[in-house]
Write an enzyme that holds these catalytic residues in place. Structure first.
Site, PDB file in Angstrom:
ATOM      1  N   GLU A 164       5.319 -19.717  31.545  1.00 47.97           N
ATOM      2  CA  GLU A 164       5.166 -21.055  32.119  1.00 47.97           C
ATOM      3  C   GLU A 164       6.370 -21.884  31.694  1.00 47.97           C
ATOM      4  OE1 GLU A 164       2.255 -24.947  32.566  1.00 47.97           O
ATOM      5  OE2 GLU A 164       1.850 -23.524  30.936  1.00 47.97           O
TER       6      GLU A 164
ATOM      7  N   ASP B 102       8.641 -25.355  26.652  1.00 46.76           N
ATOM      8  CA  ASP B 102       8.915 -26.744  27.002  1.00 46.76           C
ATOM      9  C   ASP B 102      10.050 -27.241  26.117  1.00 46.76           C
ATOM     10  OD1 ASP B 102       7.080 -28.886  28.758  1.00 46.76           O
ATOM     11  OD2 ASP B 102       8.479 -29.825  27.350  1.00 46.76           O
TER      12      ASP B 102
ATOM     13  N   GLU C 255      15.221 -24.823  26.103  1.00 47.73           N
ATOM     14  CA  GLU C 255      15.636 -25.022  27.493  1.00 47.73           C
ATOM     15  C   GLU C 255      15.413 -23.699  28.198  1.00 47.73           C
ATOM     16  OE1 GLU C 255      17.704 -24.763  30.997  1.00 47.73           O
ATOM     17  OE2 GLU C 255      18.498 -23.682  29.265  1.00 47.73           O
TER      18      GLU C 255
ATOM     19  N   ASP D 292      10.234 -32.243  37.160  1.00 45.03           N
ATOM     20  CA  ASP D 292      10.830 -33.535  37.527  1.00 45.03           C
ATOM     21  C   ASP D 292      11.298 -33.464  38.980  1.00 45.03           C
ATOM     22  OD1 ASP D 292      12.371 -35.839  37.818  1.00 45.03           O
ATOM     23  OD2 ASP D 292      13.104 -35.753  35.758  1.00 45.03           O
TER      24      ASP D 292
ATOM     25  N   LYS E  73      15.292 -39.642  43.942  1.00 47.01           N
ATOM     26  CA  LYS E  73      16.405 -40.252  44.672  1.00 47.01           C
ATOM     27  C   LYS E  73      17.254 -39.162  45.325  1.00 47.01           C
ATOM     28  CE  LYS E  73      16.705 -44.369  41.751  1.00 47.01           C
ATOM     29  NZ  LYS E  73      17.563 -45.184  40.842  1.00 47.01           N
TER      30      LYS E  73
ATOM     31  N   ASP F 179       3.495 -32.690  43.065  1.00 48.72           N
ATOM     32  CA  ASP F 179       2.796 -33.780  43.759  1.00 48.72           C
ATOM     33  C   ASP F 179       3.748 -34.529  44.683  1.00 48.72           C
ATOM     34  OD1 ASP F 179       4.163 -34.900  41.370  1.00 48.72           O
ATOM     35  OD2 ASP F 179       3.373 -36.797  42.155  1.00 48.72           O
TER      36      ASP F 179
END
Length: 206
Positions: free
Chosen positions: A36, A61, A88, A111, A115, A147
């Protein structure tokens, strides 16, 4: 900034890992690996790992606080088939994951860089999925969830053209609900706000 020490037996300091470590020794068995990327605070892996007790889950993470919470969560659940690593993702995979070893790769709600001028920074793109493919077993599953409408539609648009992958959800390019797939804390938060989750599920050709 001083990082909060993580003392969980299920947490591994990435710097302590040898190049291409013996994961069978770390987990104590030869079960296939599941990765994951971006485990957040561990809600997903703490639900997914019990569903697949014969898989070894590596929850990665970059944020120490998330790794701390994930470690506490999997400790409380007694999940011996989970290891938490702060790193990372790409550099960790390059150094520590053998090619053709991953039974599953999961990326939930990365993330979205909403923009337009920043969208090239998105983690999941054709280059990265092609990179992941090198580490996946034949028959391995790739799960992506977001989402963010544009992100979900974009991944669903390019995945059919990725060589060596088949759409498990065909003929649907994505779904807004996926039976048997745990919902993370962030997914539930987004859904409560009236947003839809885009679930994409592909399988590497055997």
């Amino acid at each position: 900034m001083t990082l909060i020490p993580i003392t969980s037996p299920r947490f591994i300091d990435a710097e302590s890992l040898a190049s291409l470590p013996a994961w069978n020794e770390i987990f104590g068995n030869d079960n296939p690996l599941a990765l994951e990327i971006g485990c957040g605070t561990g809600h997903f892996v703490a639900q997914m790992a019990p569903l697949h007790p014969d898989w070894n889950f590596i929850a990665v993470d970059y944020y120490n606080k998330g790794c701390l919470k994930t470690s506490k969560r999997v400790d409380k659940a007694g999940l011996d088939n989970v290891r938490v690593i702060r790193a990372e993702a790409r550099s960790f995979m390059e150094r520590c994951i053998p090619h053709c070893s991953l039974r599953m790769v999961v990326i939930n709600c990365p993330d979205p860089w909403p923009k337009k001028r920043h969208r090239k920074r998105r983690l999941v793109n054709t280059e990265f999925v092609g990179y992941l493919s090198e580490f996946m077993l034949p028959g391995g599953d790739f799960h992506f969830a977001t989402d963010f409408d544009d992100y979900g539609e974009d991944v669903a648009r390019f995945m059919p053209d990725m060589p060596g992958f088949a759409n498990v959800l065909a003929p649907d390019p994505y779904r807004h609900a996926l039976e048997g797939y745990p919902l993370s804390k962030y997914m539930l938060k987004f859904m409560d706000a009236g947003k839809q989750i885009y679930f994409v599920h592909y399988r590497k050709a055997s």
